[in-house]
Motif scaffolding. Structure first.
Motif, PDB file in Angstrom:
ATOM      1  N   ALA A 201       0.837  -1.198   0.000  1.00 20.63           N
ATOM      2  CA  ALA A 201       0.000   0.000   0.000  1.00 20.63           C
ATOM      3  C   ALA A 201       0.874   1.250   0.000  1.00 20.63           C
ATOM      4  CB  ALA A 201      -0.926  -0.004   1.208  1.00 20.63           C
ATOM      5  N   ASP A 202       1.979   1.201   0.756  1.00 18.25           N
ATOM      6  CA  ASP A 202       2.923   2.319   0.764  1.00 18.25           C
ATOM      7  C   ASP A 202       3.515   2.530  -0.621  1.00 18.25           C
ATOM      8  OD1 ASP A 202       4.911   4.141   2.456  1.00 18.25           O
ATOM      9  OD2 ASP A 202       6.125   2.954   1.075  1.00 18.25           O
ATOM     10  N   PHE A 203       3.848   1.436  -1.311  1.00 21.91           N
ATOM     11  CA  PHE A 203       4.415   1.538  -2.665  1.00 21.91           C
ATOM     12  C   PHE A 203       3.461   2.293  -3.589  1.00 21.91           C
ATOM     13  CE2 PHE A 203       4.509  -0.128  -7.005  1.00 21.91           C
ATOM     14  CZ  PHE A 203       5.836   0.096  -7.371  1.00 21.91           C
ATOM     15  N   TYR A 204       2.197   1.905  -3.597  1.00 17.79           N
ATOM     16  CA  TYR A 204       1.235   2.551  -4.502  1.00 17.79           C
ATOM     17  C   TYR A 204       0.912   3.975  -4.051  1.00 17.79           C
ATOM     18  CZ  TYR A 204       0.522  -1.552  -7.366  1.00 17.79           C
ATOM     19  OH  TYR A 204       0.705  -2.588  -8.248  1.00 17.79           O
ATOM     20  N   ARG A 205       1.012   4.232  -2.748  1.00 14.08           N
ATOM     21  CA  ARG A 205       0.787   5.585  -2.244  1.00 14.08           C
ATOM     22  C   ARG A 205       1.878   6.526  -2.771  1.00 14.08           C
ATOM     23  NH1 ARG A 205      -0.563   3.928   2.584  1.00 14.08           N
ATOM     24  NH2 ARG A 205       1.565   3.991   3.375  1.00 14.08           N
ATOM     25  N   VAL A 206       3.129   6.065  -2.731  1.00 14.07           N
ATOM     26  CA  VAL A 206       4.245   6.877  -3.231  1.00 14.07           C
ATOM     27  C   VAL A 206       4.148   7.029  -4.749  1.00 14.07           C
ATOM     28  CG1 VAL A 206       6.753   7.042  -3.412  1.00 14.07           C
ATOM     29  CG2 VAL A 206       5.713   6.173  -1.316  1.00 14.07           C
ATOM     30  N   LEU A 207       3.785   5.961  -5.445  1.00 18.30           N
ATOM     31  CA  LEU A 207       3.610   6.011  -6.897  1.00 18.30           C
ATOM     32  C   LEU A 207       2.555   7.043  -7.281  1.00 18.30           C
ATOM     33  CD1 LEU A 207       4.120   4.652  -9.737  1.00 18.30           C
ATOM     34  CD2 LEU A 207       2.192   3.161  -9.185  1.00 18.30           C
ATOM     35  N   ALA A 208       1.450   7.043  -6.560  1.00 13.17           N
ATOM     36  CA  ALA A 208       0.370   7.988  -6.856  1.00 13.17           C
ATOM     37  C   ALA A 208       0.826   9.425  -6.668  1.00 13.17           C
ATOM     38  CB  ALA A 208      -0.828   7.683  -5.952  1.00 13.17           C
ATOM     39  N   ALA A 209       1.565   9.675  -5.581  1.00 11.94           N
ATOM     40  CA  ALA A 209       2.038  11.035  -5.317  1.00 11.94           C
ATOM     41  C   ALA A 209       3.053  11.501  -6.354  1.00 11.94           C
ATOM     42  CB  ALA A 209       2.647  11.104  -3.917  1.00 11.94           C
ATOM     43  N   GLU A 210       3.880  10.570  -6.834  1.00 10.43           N
ATOM     44  CA  GLU A 210       4.953  10.920  -7.780  1.00 10.43           C
ATOM     45  C   GLU A 210       4.422  11.220  -9.177  1.00 10.43           C
ATOM     46  OE1 GLU A 210       9.222  11.100  -8.762  1.00 10.43           O
ATOM     47  OE2 GLU A 210       8.241  10.827  -6.823  1.00 10.43           O
ATOM     48  N   PHE A 211       3.411  10.471  -9.622  1.00 16.06           N
ATOM     49  CA  PHE A 211       2.989  10.570 -11.021  1.00 16.06           C
ATOM     50  C   PHE A 211       1.542  11.028 -11.193  1.00 16.06           C
ATOM     51  CE2 PHE A 211       6.412   7.389 -10.958  1.00 16.06           C
ATOM     52  CZ  PHE A 211       7.292   7.970 -11.865  1.00 16.06           C
ATOM     53  N   GLY A 212       0.879  11.394 -10.104  1.00 13.91           N
ATOM     54  CA  GLY A 212      -0.479  11.906 -10.231  1.00 13.91           C
ATOM     55  C   GLY A 212      -1.516  10.857 -10.568  1.00 13.91           C
ATOM     56  N   VAL A 213      -1.213   9.613 -10.244  1.00 17.61           N
ATOM     57  CA  VAL A 213      -2.164   8.522 -10.489  1.00 17.61           C
ATOM     58  C   VAL A 213      -3.077   8.394  -9.272  1.00 17.61           C
ATOM     59  CG1 VAL A 213      -2.400   6.056 -11.010  1.00 17.61           C
ATOM     60  CG2 VAL A 213      -0.409   7.334 -11.844  1.00 17.61           C
ATOM     61  N   ARG A 214      -4.356   8.167  -9.507  1.00 15.03           N
ATOM     62  CA  ARG A 214      -5.283   7.914  -8.408  1.00 15.03           C
ATOM     63  C   ARG A 214      -5.360   6.402  -8.186  1.00 15.03           C
ATOM     64  NH1 ARG A 214      -8.626  11.708 -11.219  1.00 15.03           N
ATOM     65  NH2 ARG A 214      -9.931   9.974 -11.911  1.00 15.03           N
ATOM     66  N   VAL A 215      -4.983   5.943  -7.005  1.00 17.36           N
ATOM     67  CA  VAL A 215      -5.031   4.514  -6.695  1.00 17.36           C
ATOM     68  C   VAL A 215      -6.366   4.212  -6.020  1.00 17.36           C
ATOM     69  CG1 VAL A 215      -3.978   2.630  -5.401  1.00 17.36           C
ATOM     70  CG2 VAL A 215      -2.535   4.358  -6.487  1.00 17.36           C
ATOM     71  N   ASP A 216      -7.135   3.356  -6.660  1.00 15.90           N
ATOM     72  CA  ASP A 216      -8.461   2.988  -6.171  1.00 15.90           C
ATOM     73  C   ASP A 216      -8.369   1.641  -5.451  1.00 15.90           C
ATOM     74  OD1 ASP A 216     -11.112   2.454  -5.737  1.00 15.90           O
ATOM     75  OD2 ASP A 216     -11.617   2.136  -7.851  1.00 15.90           O
ATOM     76  N   THR A 217      -8.621   1.644  -4.147  1.00 15.10           N
ATOM     77  CA  THR A 217      -8.553   0.401  -3.370  1.00 15.10           C
ATOM     78  C   THR A 217      -9.944  -0.091  -2.965  1.00 15.10           C
ATOM     79  OG1 THR A 217      -8.351   1.592  -1.268  1.00 15.10           O
ATOM     80  CG2 THR A 217      -6.307   1.074  -2.448  1.00 15.10           C
ATOM     81  N   THR A 218     -10.976   0.496  -3.541  1.00 12.37           N
ATOM     82  CA  THR A 218     -12.333   0.144  -3.131  1.00 12.37           C
ATOM     83  C   THR A 218     -12.714  -1.257  -3.610  1.00 12.37           C
ATOM     84  OG1 THR A 218     -13.263   1.147  -5.130  1.00 12.37           O
ATOM     85  CG2 THR A 218     -13.061   2.543  -3.173  1.00 12.37           C
TER      86      THR A 218
END
Length: 311
Positions: A201-218
Motif C-alpha cells: 500500500a505504501d508503494f502505490y501511495r508513493v507512486l500515486a504522489a509521484e505521477f499523479g495517479v489515483r489509486v483505487d482500493t475500493t
C-alpha cells in the motif's frame, strides 16, 4: 551429579500447574510417574523442592531458587533439539501469494535442488514475516524490505515492473506499453492495497504522489480470478498488477507494461542471521545470481528502496 532432564521437566510442570494430575496430563504421563520423577530429583539434590498445600503444590524456598535455573535448563535443551531437527526439515519460505513473482522464484530455486524439501507458507506481509523470522517459524521471506527490520538481514532480489490489465474495449488495449504520464489523473484499481499499513500500500501511495495517479482500493479483494473478470467486463477499468503474476487467461483482458519510466516493485529476500538451516545459504546465493540493479531513468522505485537496488 548428572541431572535427569525428565525429572527437572516434571518439577517445572508441577510448579506451573500446582497439581500433579494436571502436570501429568500436560506431560502425557501418569501422575505416579510425575511423583516418582520429582521425588528422585529431590533425592538427588538432597532437599525438598515442593510442599503440598490445600491449594496444590508450591515450591519451597529451595524449590523457588532452583525453578529459575530449571526453566533455563529446559529451554536450552529444547533449543538444542530444535536446532538439530531444523537441519533435516524442509526450508520454510514465506510468500505473499502463490501466483506472484516470489513464488516463481521459490519454484525456480527448488528446480536447482530437487532433493531438498521446500515449503511455501502464506504471509500477511512484512510485519507478520519479521515476527515469524525472529521466532524461526519461517526461514526466509520474499517481500519489500521497508523501515526498521529489527536485526533481520535483507538482500535485494528482483525489480518487478508494474503492468496494467484492461478490457478489450479500453483505449489502452491496442498499445504495446502505457506511458506512465498517460495514467496521470486516471484511477488504477489495486484492491489488494486497501490495508494502509502494508508495504505494498505504501508503494502505490508513493507512486500515486509521484505521477499523479489515483489509486483505487475500493471493493473487496476476491482474488485474481475475480479481478480479471471485473476488468474484462469494464470498458474503463485499469487494474494494476505485477509483471510476473500468473494471470488466468481471459479473452477479454489485455496485459500491458507501464513504461517511460517503468515503475517496479522492489522484492528482497529476508532472513534471520542466526538461522542455521543448511539450505538457506543456497537460496541466498541463488537470488544473488539473478539480481538486476535499478536503472535510473528507465525504472522507477520509491526513494527509500533505491540504495539497496543501486549497483
Amino acid at each position: 551429579m548428572d541431572l535427569d532432564l525428565a525429572a527437572v521437566r516434571a518439577f517445572v510442570a508441577v510448579a506451573d500447574d500446582r497439581y500433579f494430575g494436571d502436570a501429568a496430563a500436560g506431560l502425557g504421563i501418569s501422575q505416579q510417574a510425575v511423583s516418582k520423577r520429582v521425588a528422585k530429583l529431590e533425592a538427588d539434590l538432597g532437599t525438598a523442592l515442593l510442599r503440598r498445600t490445600p491449594n496444590g503444590a508450591e515450591p519451597t524456598e529451595d524449590g523457588a531458587s532452583f525453578l529459575v535455573q530449571a526453566r533455563a535448563l529446559i529451554a536450552l535443551a529444547d533449543q538444542a533439539v530444535d536446532l538439530v531437527r531444523s537441519r533435516h526439515r524442509a526450508l520454510r519460505v514465506g510468500v505473499l501469494g502463490t501466483r506472484i513473482a516470489s513464488a516463481e522464484t521459490v519454484r525456480a530455486f527448488h528446480e536447482t535442488v530437487p532433493d531438498v524439501g521446500v515449503e511455501m507458507l502464506r504471509s500477511e506481509g512484512l510485519a507478520d514475516a519479521l515476527t515469524a523470522l525472529a521466532r524461526g517459524t519461517i526461514d526466509a521471506f520474499f517481500g519489500r524490505a521497508l523501515g526498521d527490520l529489527g536485526g533481520i538481514e535483507a538482500r535485494p532480489v528482483y525489480l518487478e515492473p508494474v503492468h496494467v490489465l484492461v478490457g478489450r474495449g479500453h483505449p489502452f488495449a491496442a498499445l504495446d506499453g502505457v506511458p506512465i504520464a498517460d495514467l496521470a489523473g486516471r484511477s488504477l484499481w489495486v484492491p489488494g492495497a486497501v490495508r494502509p499499513e502494508t508495504e505494498w500500500a505504501d508503494f502505490y501511495r508513493v507512486l500515486a504522489a509521484e505521477f499523479g495517479v489515483r489509486v483505487d482500493t475500493t471493493g473487496p479483494n476476491f482474488g485474481v480470478d475475480d479481478l480479471v473478470e471485473r476488468t474484462a467486463a469494464s470498458p474503463e477499468l485499469i487494474t494494476g498488477v505485477g509483471e510476473k503474476i500468473r494471470v488466468p487467461w481471459h479473452r477479454g483482458v489485455v496485459q500491458i507494461p507501464v513504461v517511460e519510466p517503468s515503475p517496479c516493485y522492489p522484492w528482497s529476500l529476508l532472513w534471520h542471521p542466526r538461522n542455521r538451516h543448511p539450505v538457506l545459504p543456497e537460496l541466498v546465493a541463488f537470488t544473488r545470481e539473478g539480481f538486476r540493479p535499478y536503472r535510473p531513468g528507465r525504472d522507477w522505485i520509491p526513494e527509500p528502496d533505491r540504495p539497496a537496488f543501486t549497483a
